[in-house]
Design a protein around this motif. Structure first.
Motif, PDB file in Angstrom:
ATOM      1  N   ARG A 178      -6.040  -2.294  -5.940  1.00 24.82           N
ATOM      2  CA  ARG A 178      -4.873  -3.162  -6.097  1.00 24.82           C
ATOM      3  C   ARG A 178      -4.674  -4.035  -4.862  1.00 24.82           C
ATOM      4  O   ARG A 178      -4.302  -5.203  -4.969  1.00 24.82           O
ATOM      5  N   TYR A 179      -4.915  -3.457  -3.713  1.00 25.16           N
ATOM      6  CA  TYR A 179      -4.728  -4.213  -2.479  1.00 25.16           C
ATOM      7  C   TYR A 179      -5.756  -5.342  -2.380  1.00 25.16           C
ATOM      8  O   TYR A 179      -5.437  -6.445  -1.934  1.00 25.16           O
ATOM      9  N   ARG A 180      -6.988  -5.079  -2.815  1.00 20.54           N
ATOM     10  CA  ARG A 180      -8.016  -6.117  -2.765  1.00 20.54           C
ATOM     11  C   ARG A 180      -7.651  -7.297  -3.648  1.00 20.54           C
ATOM     12  O   ARG A 180      -7.861  -8.451  -3.279  1.00 20.54           O
ATOM     13  N   PHE A 181      -7.106  -7.029  -4.844  1.00 20.87           N
ATOM     14  CA  PHE A 181      -6.711  -8.113  -5.743  1.00 20.87           C
ATOM     15  C   PHE A 181      -5.583  -8.927  -5.128  1.00 20.87           C
ATOM     16  O   PHE A 181      -5.607 -10.155  -5.135  1.00 20.87           O
ATOM     17  N   TRP A 182      -4.584  -8.246  -4.578  1.00 14.09           N
ATOM     18  CA  TRP A 182      -3.440  -8.950  -3.979  1.00 14.09           C
ATOM     19  C   TRP A 182      -3.861  -9.723  -2.737  1.00 14.09           C
ATOM     20  O   TRP A 182      -3.444 -10.870  -2.535  1.00 14.09           O
ATOM     21  N   VAL A 211      -4.037   3.878   5.125  1.00 13.58           N
ATOM     22  CA  VAL A 211      -3.579   4.271   3.779  1.00 13.58           C
ATOM     23  C   VAL A 211      -4.590   3.858   2.726  1.00 13.58           C
ATOM     24  O   VAL A 211      -4.914   4.628   1.808  1.00 13.58           O
ATOM     25  N   VAL A 212      -5.116   2.641   2.827  1.00  8.15           N
ATOM     26  CA  VAL A 212      -6.033   2.108   1.829  1.00  8.15           C
ATOM     27  C   VAL A 212      -7.313   2.929   1.754  1.00  8.15           C
ATOM     28  O   VAL A 212      -7.841   3.210   0.664  1.00  8.15           O
ATOM     29  N   LEU A 213      -7.840   3.341   2.888  1.00  5.29           N
ATOM     30  CA  LEU A 213      -9.109   4.061   2.910  1.00  5.29           C
ATOM     31  C   LEU A 213      -9.019   5.463   2.335  1.00  5.29           C
ATOM     32  O   LEU A 213     -10.049   6.087   2.060  1.00  5.29           O
ATOM     33  N   VAL A 235       0.827  -1.203   0.000  1.00  3.08           N
ATOM     34  CA  VAL A 235       0.000   0.000   0.000  1.00  3.08           C
ATOM     35  C   VAL A 235       0.868   1.263   0.000  1.00  3.08           C
ATOM     36  O   VAL A 235       0.469   2.288  -0.581  1.00  3.08           O
ATOM     37  N   VAL A 236       2.046   1.215   0.617  1.00  2.81           N
ATOM     38  CA  VAL A 236       2.952   2.358   0.553  1.00  2.81           C
ATOM     39  C   VAL A 236       3.465   2.543  -0.863  1.00  2.81           C
ATOM     40  O   VAL A 236       3.528   3.669  -1.391  1.00  2.81           O
ATOM     41  N   ALA A 237       3.843   1.431  -1.524  1.00  4.27           N
ATOM     42  CA  ALA A 237       4.362   1.513  -2.888  1.00  4.27           C
ATOM     43  C   ALA A 237       3.313   2.059  -3.849  1.00  4.27           C
ATOM     44  O   ALA A 237       3.608   2.911  -4.693  1.00  4.27           O
ATOM     45  N   VAL A 238       2.072   1.571  -3.721  1.00  4.35           N
ATOM     46  CA  VAL A 238       1.012   1.978  -4.652  1.00  4.35           C
ATOM     47  C   VAL A 238       0.432   3.334  -4.278  1.00  4.35           C
ATOM     48  O   VAL A 238       0.280   4.220  -5.122  1.00  4.35           O
ATOM     49  N   GLY A 239       0.101   3.514  -2.995  1.00  6.49           N
ATOM     50  CA  GLY A 239      -0.598   4.723  -2.584  1.00  6.49           C
ATOM     51  C   GLY A 239       0.289   5.927  -2.387  1.00  6.49           C
ATOM     52  O   GLY A 239      -0.155   7.061  -2.609  1.00  6.49           O
ATOM     53  N   VAL A 240       1.541   5.738  -1.986  1.00  7.90           N
ATOM     54  CA  VAL A 240       2.433   6.866  -1.700  1.00  7.90           C
ATOM     55  C   VAL A 240       3.430   7.103  -2.819  1.00  7.90           C
ATOM     56  O   VAL A 240       3.639   8.240  -3.259  1.00  7.90           O
ATOM     57  N   LEU A 241       4.035   6.018  -3.321  1.00  8.50           N
ATOM     58  CA  LEU A 241       5.091   6.162  -4.331  1.00  8.50           C
ATOM     59  C   LEU A 241       4.577   6.024  -5.756  1.00  8.50           C
ATOM     60  O   LEU A 241       5.315   6.245  -6.700  1.00  8.50           O
ATOM     61  N   GLY A 242       3.325   5.610  -5.928  1.00  2.00           N
ATOM     62  CA  GLY A 242       2.740   5.542  -7.265  1.00  2.00           C
ATOM     63  C   GLY A 242       3.195   4.371  -8.105  1.00  2.00           C
ATOM     64  O   GLY A 242       3.078   4.397  -9.327  1.00  2.00           O
ATOM     65  N   VAL A 243       3.704   3.317  -7.491  1.00  2.00           N
ATOM     66  CA  VAL A 243       4.124   2.128  -8.233  1.00  2.00           C
ATOM     67  C   VAL A 243       2.877   1.385  -8.690  1.00  2.00           C
ATOM     68  O   VAL A 243       1.992   1.082  -7.884  1.00  2.00           O
ATOM     69  N   SER A 244       2.790   1.063  -9.979  1.00  2.00           N
ATOM     70  CA  SER A 244       1.580   0.436 -10.510  1.00  2.00           C
ATOM     71  C   SER A 244       1.794  -0.994 -10.990  1.00  2.00           C
ATOM     72  O   SER A 244       0.858  -1.786 -11.012  1.00  2.00           O
ATOM     73  N   ALA A 245       3.022  -1.345 -11.383  1.00  2.00           N
ATOM     74  CA  ALA A 245       3.280  -2.673 -11.925  1.00  2.00           C
ATOM     75  C   ALA A 245       3.479  -3.686 -10.802  1.00  2.00           C
ATOM     76  O   ALA A 245       4.056  -3.373  -9.760  1.00  2.00           O
ATOM     77  N   VAL A 246       3.006  -4.918 -11.051  1.00  2.00           N
ATOM     78  CA  VAL A 246       3.129  -5.966 -10.049  1.00  2.00           C
ATOM     79  C   VAL A 246       4.595  -6.258  -9.748  1.00  2.00           C
ATOM     80  O   VAL A 246       4.997  -6.410  -8.597  1.00  2.00           O
ATOM     81  N   HIS A 247       5.429  -6.316 -10.808  1.00  2.00           N
ATOM     82  CA  HIS A 247       6.844  -6.616 -10.580  1.00  2.00           C
ATOM     83  C   HIS A 247       7.561  -5.476  -9.872  1.00  2.00           C
ATOM     84  O   HIS A 247       8.685  -5.649  -9.400  1.00  2.00           O
ATOM     85  N   GLY A 248       6.903  -4.312  -9.749  1.00  2.76           N
ATOM     86  CA  GLY A 248       7.492  -3.214  -9.014  1.00  2.76           C
ATOM     87  C   GLY A 248       7.163  -3.259  -7.537  1.00  2.76           C
ATOM     88  O   GLY A 248       8.044  -3.174  -6.682  1.00  2.76           O
ATOM     89  N   TYR A 249       5.872  -3.443  -7.216  1.00  2.00           N
ATOM     90  CA  TYR A 249       5.522  -3.402  -5.799  1.00  2.00           C
ATOM     91  C   TYR A 249       5.757  -4.722  -5.070  1.00  2.00           C
ATOM     92  O   TYR A 249       5.676  -4.787  -3.849  1.00  2.00           O
TER      93      TYR A 249
END
Length: 335
Positions: free
Chosen positions: A174-178, A164-166, A101-115
């Motif tokens: 993304r978090y729900r899928f993972w 963070v998620v809320l 959630v930090v990678a996606v929500g704060v740093l903007g990482v979108s790819a699976v191989h990134g987060y």
């Protein structure tokens, strides 16, 4: 019954489930065409592409992640001498979730191989904090303090993850899928990233086997036999972190797999006359867990074809009642 019969039977079962995983899905492929595709002679280019690009990586990740969670669960239960211990007890799953959630929500990482790397880093950091907290005090590191530290860190990280998620709908999606525990959208690169952590973690866990047998006799007896308990626990925590962190980062938190599989392995070991020997239980858990995960994944693909049910959802649906039934019907096998 020969001691080698249960591991051999589990190996054959695993190979059969791998074949089913390659053949079944949104589109069923006859086993003959699967073998042709594996040999590079698929009559249909589309079938060959599906087998090599989609189903082989998915099956390989299921085998690696399942083996990692199975070994981590068996090691966790033996290390803490707690039959209800789970690989997530050290806060690895909560740390991985917070990393994502930090990678996606704060740093903007979108790819699976990134987060996925942030997930592993979060799990590793959480386990270090738990281990450090567990060492505080005059008595040093004990199984009870380790478990309590894990519960506290997990609660804290879960609260931070929810906060963070809320605040971010994209992060929530993304978090729900993972968090559903999915084996979909795997790739050959994912297998390559997962393999080193699983191999190193498994080797560390297997090396703990003789010391865990001594620890089962009591800490005083283990110490009198020359076991360095602090070193054993450190090695065990490192192995659990590598195995659970890599698996959870790759496929999400698949609940009950690391909890139920070690008990099933102990039941098989008792019937084979092996007893509570960790040198056998750890490899048997490594074979049995991917069998269970692959069975759940294949079942999820065929139940609602052409859609699918995530393997983690099926594991939660079947694993919970099964574990309750197992506990009610028989006494838990001694660790």
């Amino acid at each position: 019954m020969s001691r080698w019969l249960p591991p051999a039977a589990l190996a054959v079962l695993l190979l059969a489930l791998c074949a089913l995983s390659l053949a079944l899905g949104a589109r069923a492929v006859p086993l003959g065409q699967v073998l042709d595709a594996l040999g590079g002679a698929a009559p249909d280019a589309g079938v060959g592409n599906v087998i090599w690009s989609v189903r082989i990586p998915r099956t390989a990740v299921a085998v690696l992640a399942g083996a990692a969670l199975g070994v981590a669960g068996a090691l966790m239960q033996a290390l803490t001498r707690n039959p209800l211990a789970d690989p997530g007890l050290l806060g690895v799953s909560a740390g991985a979730a917070f990393g994502i959630v930090v990678a996606v929500g704060v740093l903007g990482v979108s790819a699976v191989h990134g987060y996925v790397w942030f997930a592993f880093a979060g799990g590793l950091a959480a386990s270090v904090v738990v281990y450090t907290l567990g060492r505080l005090g005059r008595s040093g590191l004990t199984p009870v303090k380790l478990a309590l530290a894990g519960v506290a860190v997990t609660a804290l990280l879960s609260s931070l993850t929810s906060a963070v998620v809320l605040t971010s709908p994209e992060t929530l999606n993304r978090y729900r899928f993972w968090s559903a525990g999915s084996l979909a959208d795997q790739s050959g690169d994912g297998v390559v990233r997962l393999l080193p952590f699983v191999v190193v973690g498994a080797l560390l866990a297997l090396a703990c086997g003789p010391a865990l047998n001594s620890l089962a006799l009591g800490e005083d007896v283990a110490a009198s036999l020359g076991r360095r308990l602090g070193l054993v626990r450190l090695q065990g925590v490192l192995a659990i972190t590598l195995l659970t962190g890599a698996a959870v980062a790759a496929i999400g938190p698949v609940v009950f797999l690391g909890l139920v599989v070690p008990h099933l392995a102990r039941m098989l070991a008792q019937r084979a006359g092996i007893g509570p020997d960790q040198r056998w239980l750890l490899p048997m858990s490594a074979l049995l867990a991917p069998c269970v995960l692959l069975a759940a994944d294949v079942l999820g693909r065929v139940l609602v074809r052409p859609a699918e049910i995530q393997a983690g959802v099926l594991m939660a649906f079947v694993g919970g009642p099964f574990f309750v039934m197992m506990v009610r019907r028989r006494r838990l096998a001694e660790l």
